[in-house]
Design a protein around this motif. Sequence first.
Motif: not given
Length: 123
Positions: A111-116, A118-123
């Motif tokens: 779950k943490a990898e998925n959020v990570s 998404n955070l990095l791709s939204s930049e």
Amino acid sequence: MKLNKILLFVFVIFAIAAISGCSKKSEEKITFDNSYPLALAPDVEWAVVTEPYAVFKETDEWDAATAGHCRKGEILLIKGKSVDDKKENWYFFEGGWLPQNCVSVFSNRYKAENVSKNLLSSE
């Protein structure tokens, strides 16, 4: 005669369906990534850094000395928890302590990898 043709047609359809359903499919190999053996452990939590840059503290206090730094999207294994005098949650990691407002906490690493991601791709 017409009934025989219908029965023959139905028989052919069922025969084709039976043959195609019995065909051997290629084996699907499932591999388990065990590079993080605690990734799904029920009593282990993971955190993702949500701030662009965060400062690890030596203790669970705002005015504590700096122990290190981390960046947005990093995935960290939570090794301990604490609540300070102001009722603020702090998490202990290998690099030091971070306050709750710098991280999001997850029950497993995937779950943490998925959020990570998404955070990095939204930049």
